[in-house]
Design a protein around this motif. Structure first.
Motif, PDB file in Angstrom:
ATOM      1  N   SER A 687       0.832  -1.203   0.000  1.00 32.13           N
ATOM      2  CA  SER A 687       0.000   0.000   0.000  1.00 32.13           C
ATOM      3  C   SER A 687       0.867   1.255   0.000  1.00 32.13           C
ATOM      4  CB  SER A 687      -0.918   0.016   1.210  1.00 32.13           C
ATOM      5  OG  SER A 687      -1.746  -1.121   1.194  1.00 32.13           O
ATOM      6  N   ARG A 688       1.960   1.183   0.750  1.00 31.44           N
ATOM      7  CA  ARG A 688       2.850   2.345   0.802  1.00 31.44           C
ATOM      8  C   ARG A 688       3.422   2.631  -0.589  1.00 31.44           C
ATOM      9  NH1 ARG A 688       3.442   7.179   2.174  1.00 31.44           N
ATOM     10  NH2 ARG A 688       5.582   7.895   1.899  1.00 31.44           N
ATOM     11  N   VAL A 689       3.902   1.611  -1.265  1.00 32.69           N
ATOM     12  CA  VAL A 689       4.468   1.806  -2.601  1.00 32.69           C
ATOM     13  C   VAL A 689       3.383   2.298  -3.568  1.00 32.69           C
ATOM     14  CG1 VAL A 689       5.485   0.632  -4.587  1.00 32.69           C
ATOM     15  CG2 VAL A 689       6.346   0.162  -2.287  1.00 32.69           C
ATOM     16  N   GLU A 690       2.200   1.700  -3.439  1.00 30.99           N
ATOM     17  CA  GLU A 690       1.091   2.119  -4.290  1.00 30.99           C
ATOM     18  C   GLU A 690       0.828   3.615  -4.116  1.00 30.99           C
ATOM     19  OE1 GLU A 690      -2.526  -0.129  -3.653  1.00 30.99           O
ATOM     20  OE2 GLU A 690      -3.717   1.495  -4.517  1.00 30.99           O
ATOM     21  N   SER A 691       0.908   4.098  -2.863  1.00 32.54           N
ATOM     22  CA  SER A 691       0.617   5.513  -2.628  1.00 32.54           C
ATOM     23  C   SER A 691       1.702   6.406  -3.226  1.00 32.54           C
ATOM     24  CB  SER A 691       0.432   5.786  -1.133  1.00 32.54           C
ATOM     25  OG  SER A 691       1.680   5.728  -0.468  1.00 32.54           O
ATOM     26  N   LEU A 692       2.956   5.950  -3.158  1.00 28.72           N
ATOM     27  CA  LEU A 692       4.041   6.755  -3.740  1.00 28.72           C
ATOM     28  C   LEU A 692       3.869   6.855  -5.254  1.00 28.72           C
ATOM     29  CD1 LEU A 692       7.117   5.426  -1.719  1.00 28.72           C
ATOM     30  CD2 LEU A 692       6.112   7.717  -1.591  1.00 28.72           C
ATOM     31  N   VAL A 693       3.527   5.725  -5.891  1.00 24.78           N
ATOM     32  CA  VAL A 693       3.411   5.721  -7.347  1.00 24.78           C
ATOM     33  C   VAL A 693       2.145   6.453  -7.787  1.00 24.78           C
ATOM     34  CG1 VAL A 693       3.265   4.266  -9.404  1.00 24.78           C
ATOM     35  CG2 VAL A 693       4.724   3.566  -7.502  1.00 24.78           C
ATOM     36  N   ALA A 694       1.049   6.244  -7.057  1.00 18.93           N
ATOM     37  CA  ALA A 694      -0.231   6.824  -7.476  1.00 18.93           C
ATOM     38  C   ALA A 694      -0.129   8.342  -7.610  1.00 18.93           C
ATOM     39  CB  ALA A 694      -1.327   6.458  -6.478  1.00 18.93           C
ATOM     40  N   LYS A 695       0.558   8.980  -6.680  1.00 24.38           N
ATOM     41  CA  LYS A 695       0.669  10.435  -6.739  1.00 24.38           C
ATOM     42  C   LYS A 695       2.027  10.880  -7.285  1.00 24.38           C
ATOM     43  CE  LYS A 695      -0.797  13.132  -3.429  1.00 24.38           C
ATOM     44  NZ  LYS A 695      -1.079  13.678  -2.096  1.00 24.38           N
ATOM     45  N   GLY A 696       2.702   9.974  -7.942  1.00 22.11           N
ATOM     46  CA  GLY A 696       4.035  10.282  -8.440  1.00 22.11           C
ATOM     47  C   GLY A 696       4.029  11.312  -9.558  1.00 22.11           C
ATOM     48  N   ASP A 697       5.129  12.052  -9.659  1.00 21.76           N
ATOM     49  CA  ASP A 697       5.283  12.941 -10.806  1.00 21.76           C
ATOM     50  C   ASP A 697       6.146  12.226 -11.833  1.00 21.76           C
ATOM     51  OD1 ASP A 697       8.014  13.328 -10.106  1.00 21.76           O
ATOM     52  OD2 ASP A 697       7.446  14.948  -8.739  1.00 21.76           O
ATOM     53  N   ARG A 698       6.553  12.954 -12.859  1.00 20.79           N
ATOM     54  CA  ARG A 698       7.229  12.305 -13.972  1.00 20.79           C
ATOM     55  C   ARG A 698       8.545  11.640 -13.557  1.00 20.79           C
ATOM     56  NH1 ARG A 698       6.932  14.736 -20.024  1.00 20.79           N
ATOM     57  NH2 ARG A 698       4.808  15.052 -19.283  1.00 20.79           N
ATOM     58  N   ARG A 699       9.160  12.173 -12.476  1.00 20.31           N
ATOM     59  CA  ARG A 699      10.439  11.594 -12.055  1.00 20.31           C
ATOM     60  C   ARG A 699      10.285  10.180 -11.505  1.00 20.31           C
ATOM     61  NH1 ARG A 699      11.856  16.471  -8.158  1.00 20.31           N
ATOM     62  NH2 ARG A 699       9.698  15.982  -7.660  1.00 20.31           N
ATOM     63  N   MET A 700       9.025   9.824 -11.159  1.00 22.11           N
ATOM     64  CA  MET A 700       8.781   8.492 -10.612  1.00 22.11           C
ATOM     65  C   MET A 700       9.087   7.400 -11.644  1.00 22.11           C
ATOM     66  SD  MET A 700       7.908   6.811  -7.918  1.00 22.11           S
ATOM     67  CE  MET A 700       7.228   8.015  -6.781  1.00 22.11           C
ATOM     68  N   GLY A 701       9.024   7.770 -12.932  1.00 23.68           N
ATOM     69  CA  GLY A 701       9.277   6.791 -13.997  1.00 23.68           C
ATOM     70  C   GLY A 701      10.612   6.093 -13.821  1.00 23.68           C
ATOM     71  N   LYS A 702      11.603   6.882 -13.431  1.00 31.34           N
ATOM     72  CA  LYS A 702      12.943   6.331 -13.249  1.00 31.34           C
ATOM     73  C   LYS A 702      12.937   5.260 -12.153  1.00 31.34           C
ATOM     74  CE  LYS A 702      17.387   8.621 -13.205  1.00 31.34           C
ATOM     75  NZ  LYS A 702      18.019   9.839 -12.684  1.00 31.34           N
ATOM     76  N   ALA A 703      12.171   5.546 -11.085  1.00 34.81           N
ATOM     77  CA  ALA A 703      12.084   4.596  -9.975  1.00 34.81           C
ATOM     78  C   ALA A 703      11.400   3.311 -10.426  1.00 34.81           C
ATOM     79  CB  ALA A 703      11.319   5.224  -8.821  1.00 34.81           C
ATOM     80  N   ILE A 704      10.345   3.458 -11.233  1.00 32.77           N
ATOM     81  CA  ILE A 704       9.611   2.277 -11.703  1.00 32.77           C
ATOM     82  C   ILE A 704      10.531   1.411 -12.567  1.00 32.77           C
ATOM     83  CG2 ILE A 704       7.651   1.500 -13.098  1.00 32.77           C
ATOM     84  CD1 ILE A 704       6.275   4.182 -12.275  1.00 32.77           C
ATOM     85  N   VAL A 705      11.294   2.078 -13.436  1.00 32.14           N
ATOM     86  CA  VAL A 705      12.213   1.327 -14.301  1.00 32.14           C
ATOM     87  C   VAL A 705      13.267   0.615 -13.446  1.00 32.14           C
ATOM     88  CG1 VAL A 705      13.952   1.501 -16.123  1.00 32.14           C
ATOM     89  CG2 VAL A 705      11.842   2.841 -16.286  1.00 32.14           C
ATOM     90  N   ALA A 706      13.791   1.337 -12.443  1.00 32.27           N
ATOM     91  CA  ALA A 706      14.810   0.722 -11.581  1.00 32.27           C
ATOM     92  C   ALA A 706      14.233  -0.466 -10.823  1.00 32.27           C
ATOM     93  CB  ALA A 706      15.366   1.759 -10.606  1.00 32.27           C
ATOM     94  N   ALA A 707      13.011  -0.317 -10.317  1.00 36.68           N
ATOM     95  CA  ALA A 707      12.379  -1.413  -9.567  1.00 36.68           C
ATOM     96  C   ALA A 707      12.128  -2.615 -10.474  1.00 36.68           C
ATOM     97  CB  ALA A 707      11.071  -0.943  -8.939  1.00 36.68           C
ATOM     98  N   ALA A 708      11.751  -2.319 -11.714  1.00 37.22           N
ATOM     99  CA  ALA A 708      11.489  -3.419 -12.660  1.00 37.22           C
ATOM    100  C   ALA A 708      12.777  -4.139 -13.014  1.00 37.22           C
ATOM    101  CB  ALA A 708      10.821  -2.879 -13.918  1.00 37.22           C
ATOM    102  N   GLU A 709      13.837  -3.361 -13.227  1.00 37.36           N
ATOM    103  CA  GLU A 709      15.110  -3.975 -13.605  1.00 37.36           C
ATOM    104  C   GLU A 709      15.640  -4.868 -12.494  1.00 37.36           C
ATOM    105  OE1 GLU A 709      17.433  -0.611 -14.738  1.00 37.36           O
ATOM    106  OE2 GLU A 709      16.886  -0.791 -16.852  1.00 37.36           O
TER     107      GLU A 709
END
Lengths: 775, 219
Positions: A687-709
């Motif tokens: 839930s915590r991660v969901e909340s960070l991503v849900a309200k994320g700005d464009r810079r969050m993309g980098k985090a998503i890519v890093a988490a996926a990698e």
């Protein structure tokens, strides 16, 4: 760029073949050679050696036009000469051509001749097999044997040269990455996920359409196939003659490993073709934790993850669904978003594609991608993030935050308005949905009876973004149900809506359906009932066929907090319905609550346990009055509130993982003491991660890519989710992990450029009312 | 009325499991109005069953499915009607009235099944297969997942017939008839093949077998 129209060219050639009197099996051979020649030429072009597709089309499709004549290559060449001089030359040489040693010397003639030498009748068998075949056939003609043997060696070297240049083996080049599944399917669990071929699935040739669209669901087949939006999109696109739509789902880890080891690309279910070879790949964005799978699937498809790195050889990456209402976390990854209902937007995108590229794009031009997106951005409901550059400024918290955007083009809208389907009755809805061959989450007929919800619960994103409420007429529903059952053989029908009991005339509808379905041995299920508003009449009809558990969603433990979130359900409502339901024989009940809501105190948590206790007490009393013990089981399920964009609570901060955890443990302890009640809670870290991503700005993309990698996706699956990976990824993107940005109502929000319908002022007024405690 | 369907399972459909297959047929029955009769009881289920389960990944040209229906079935048109509602790779070849002599389910009369096996990396297949079969007993260790114990059994009596059809270089096509009785005297073709590869001293992982059931033999 010359918009040559492949399909028109192809049809022109096919007419010529027919008129010439070329036998049908030779025509089929010509088409097969053409497909392979086109595949080879497009790979060569991609690797930097472009050829003229028009010449290849004429030459390949007409190379055997005169097969039945003596010296057919000469007769054919003479015939084609007035149409295309270049193609005529290619045809004249196709029997005797000697292959050059260097790729730079390859012309259209070599490609057509090579393709011809890899096809037997109308089937691709590869060069060596084809040559062995010829040797066997002409073993009594020494001059042929000699020529073939001499050529084999030379051609072998030529093929190796192409393979080195394209960096793929010839088999993959010639078959356009059609993955051969036979060798890998026996190695994976539940291979039925990957085979396609279901009843009502559609297979078309990509050469017969303008646009090949790949629908991508970033989770397993079993999950994605149960999603009704997919059936709508698939049916809507495939009913168009100029479009084909195929499917891809996230491969389970075992399949992902095999694909990686074998260096195979992610493929679609229908044709087993590489996802990368499609024109548009459309991801549906249903939940934030599936975003890592979007990234993983792009990587598995060998498509660059970031939009800026894609070229004309890559598909346009499209995204839509509820999570597109904050497109920013994926804005650097998705080329264009659909905001709102997809039906009209998809049609408009297909129309634009046809207009733009005619029949399949030939050749390549670096400007065409941008030009297409530029035009697409004019469609209502389309947001092209690359055209909006976000600005940041230092926030009080020490982290910089979004402060607005600069548009690349003046004529772009400042806010992209969502697309709304005005009338469900005239909107497309599938009557022949694809029927999975393996067990999925829901495998049943589904009809959407209403879109939107008028309740206005302030935490609910669906409630706000799917407005206005639109219903499908009873007659329309009845006829869809009828057709779906006839086309699928299903024995269960489900009515889809955000709140089925709010459908005008739900009692009539349920009665009518029940009468109809009884004759067909078919069950009815209503997954989204608000039991507080159900009358005893509807309940008793439901009781006729199913007495599974009934669900209530009071959401909060006190009337005060229910007013804050605008959930108008009282404990009296609850008890009244439970009295009726137990009377009808229902014995299992579920209550849904949320924790972490705005203004929440521990008194509200006590309230949750109190409701459970009082309900048990209430049923006991009913039993005393009746003089018998009423069977009763209650399960209390608690989820963690995550503030979502485009709701009045979008400015709220989410609870920290620690807060969530403490509250859950507190509740667990309380409810533990209430006899006959079980307690379920959600993973607080997710839930915590969901909340960070849900309200994320464009810079969050980098985090998503890093988490996926690092993590490899499937974050919505507890066994694959890694909290530490996420925290590290978010911090590495320069974003805070233990407090929330965007809680100041006076400052811009990263998703301001999309409009879900409600004005920001309205949402703010609702937020203020909530904080004052007014429903 | 009780009917028996003979059907083939090929192409992509070899990857559909036994349980899922029953659902596919059930939906096809419903679409053609050959709805099976449902059992009485707390959890009614359609009266239909397969004579012998087929492992995932095996082809078959002779599967048997029996079902009971109140609907009038035209034996001539029923196969094509059903085929119109089955996915490519599943094909009904015939439908007939269940013979009187089979009072119980067909599964209880199952005796054996005949398979075609195509596999790799065995040279001199005919000679080796003969030598293999000429052994006095063919021992195989059977692992029981339930009990967690290993048991050695003689599988020779379970191999009813064995013949090489063709061999070329390292590839072999053979026919084998294996016992498969309802009371559990069953030898799976994969287990048979593994035993043969062990006898030949060839890594079974190289076999890459294509296994096709040709016939189900009933008592």
């Amino acid at each position: 760029m010359e918009n040559t129209n492949t399909n028109e060219l192809k049809n022109e050639c096919l007419t010529l073949l027919r008129d010439f009197g070329t036998p049908e099996h030779v025509q089929r051979h010509c088409i097969a050679v053409w497909e392979i020649a086109m595949n080879i030429s497009s790979e060569l072009g991609r690797a930097g050696h472009p050829l003229d597709a028009k010449v290849i089309t004429y030459a390949a499709l007409l190379h055997d036009v005169a097969r039945t004549s003596e010296h057919h290559e000469v007769v054919g060449a003479d015939f084609v000469k007035p149409i295309s001089e270049a193609a005529s030359d290619v045809i004249r040489q196709h029997m005797t051509l000697q292959f050059p040693e260097k790729v730079s010397e390859i012309t259209e003639a070599e490609v057509v001749a090579l393709a011809d030498r890899m096809v037997k009748e109308d089937t691709f068998i590869g060069f060596e097999a084809r040559m062995r075949e010829l040797l066997a056939r002409y073993s009594d003609k020494p001059e042929v044997v000699e020529r073939v043997t001499r050529n084999m060696e030379k051609t072998g070297g030529f093929i190796r040269e192409i393979e080195r240049f394209v960096r793929k083996d010839i088999f993959r080049i010639a078959t356009a990455d059609r993955v051969q599944l036979k060798s890998i399917l026996p190695l994976v669990e539940r291979p039925g996920r990957y085979i396609g071929g279901e009843i009502n699935s559609v297979t078309k040739s990509r050469f017969d359409v303008d646009l090949s669209f790949c629908f991508a669901f970033p989770d397993l087949y079993e999950i994605g196939m149960s999603y009704t939006g997919f059936q709508i999109i698939y049916g809507l696109l495939n009913r168009r003659e100029d479009v084909l739509c195929e499917r891809v789902f996230a491969p389970q880890k075992d399949m992902a490993d095999i694909l990686r080891e074998e260096a195979l690309p992610l493929f679609t279910l229908e044709s087993h073709r590489a996802v990368k070879s499609f024109d548009i790949v459309g991801f549906t964005l249903q939940y934030e934790l599936s975003f890592t799978n979007v990234i993983t699937m792009l990587m598995q498809s060998d498509i660059p993850v970031y939009s800026k790195d894609r070229t004309t050889d890559d598909p346009i990456i499209f995204g839509g669904g509820p999570c597109a209402y904050n497109p920013e976390p994926l804005a650097d990854i998705i080329d264009m978003f659909c905001i709102g209902d997809g039906e009209d937007v998809l049609e408009a995108v297909c129309d634009l594609w046809s207009e733009f590229y005619g029949k399949s794009p030939l050749g390549s031009d670096d400007g065409s991608r941008e030009a297409f997106l530029r035009e697409a951005a004019k469609i209502e409901g389309i947001y092209v993030p690359a055209f909006y550059e976000p600005l940041y400024e230092n926030d009080v918290d020490g982290f910089s935050s979004y402060s607005g955007f600069v548009k690349r083009y003046e004529d772009l809208p400042d806010r992209v308005e969502k697309s709304v389907v005005a009338d469900l009755n005239s909107a497309f809805f599938p009557t022949a949905p694809v029927v999975p061959l393996i067990e999925t989450v829901h495998n049943r007929a589904v009809v959407e009876i209403c879109r939107g919800c008028f309740r206005g619960c302030r935490f609910c994103q669906a409630g706000y973004v799917y407005r206005p409420v639109r219903s499908r007429s009873q007659d329309c529903i009845m006829s869809i149900v009828d057709e779906q059952l006839a086309n699928t053989g299903y024995d269960e029908v489900s009515l889809l809506s955000l709140s089925a009991s709010d459908y005008p005339g739900i009692e009539d509808l349920v009665s009518r359906l029940m009468d109809e379905l009884k004759d067909k041995d078919t069950a009815l299920s209503l997954p989204s009932l608000r039991l507080d508003s159900l009358t005893s009449k509807t309940l008793s009809r439901i009781a006729e066929y199913k007495k599974t558990s009934l669900t209530f969603a009071p959401e909060a433990g006190t009337q005060r907090l229910r007013d804050v979130i605008n959930k108008n359900i009282t404990e009296e409502d609850l008890q009244k319905t439970i009295e009726i339901a137990t009377g009808l024989g229902f014995s299992k009940f579920k209550f849904y609550f949320m924790i972490g809501l705005p203004t929440e105190t521990y008194e509200d948590l006590d309230g949750i346990a109190e409701i459970a206790r009082r309900t048990v007490q209430f049923v006991k009393h009913l039993g005393y009055e009746k003089g018998e013990k009423i069977p009763f089981q209650l399960s209390v399920s608690v989820s963690n509130f995550v503030p979502k964009p485009n709701t009045p609570f979008q400015w709220e901060r989410a609870n920290t993982e620690q807060e969530f955890h403490e509250k859950n443990m507190y509740l667990k302890d309380l409810i533990h003491h209430v006899k006959g009640v079980s307690f379920k809670w959600h993973d607080t870290r997710m839930s915590r991660v969901e909340s960070l991503v849900a309200k994320g700005d464009r810079r969050m993309g980098k985090a998503i890519v890093a988490a996926a990698e690092k993590g490899g996706g499937f974050d919505s699956w507890r066994e694959h989710f890694s909290y530490d990976t996420w925290l590290e990824a978010v911090s590495s993107a320069g974003l805070p992990i233990d407090f929330d940005l965007y809680t100041d109502t006076r400052r811009p929000l990263p998703w301001d450029m999309v409009s879900a319908g409600a004005a920001k002022e309205f949402l703010l007024r609702q937020y203020e009312l909530a904080l004052e405690g007014n429903a | 009325m009780k009917y028996v369907i003979r059907f083939s399972k090929t192409d992509r459909m070899i990857y559909i499991s036994h349980l899922d297959l029953a659902d596919v047929f059930l939906r096809a029955f419903r679409m053609t109005n050959m709805k099976p009769v449902y059992s009485n009881g707390f959890n009614p289920h359609p009266k239909m069953s397969f004579a012998m389960p087929l492992s995932l990944g095996f082809y078959s040209f002779s599967e048997l499915l029996e079902f009971e229906t109140d609907a009038a079935v035209d034996l001539n048109t029923a196969p094509s009607e059903l085929n119109g509602h089955l996915p490519d790779g599943l094909r009904v070849d015939a439908i007939f009235v269940k013979p009187e002599k089979y009072k119980k389910t067909l599964a209880s009369y199952a005796k054996a099944a005949k398979y075609e096996i195509i596999c790799d990396e065995i040279y001199d297949a005919t000679a080796r297969l003969n030598a293999y079969y000429a052994q006095k007993e063919i021992l195989q260790v059977k692992h029981s997942r339930k009990k967690g114990t290993d048991k050695t059994i003689d599988i020779k009596p379970l191999i009813l017939d064995l013949a090489v059809d063709k061999e070329f270089k390292n590839k072999v096509i053979m026919f084998v008839t294996l016992s498969a009785t309802a009371d559990g005297r069953v030898l799976n073709p994969t287990d048979f093949l593994r035993s043969f590869y062990e006898y030949c001293g060839v890594d079974f992982a190289l076999a890459a077998p294509t296994i096709t059931r040709l016939d189900i033999i009933l008592e």
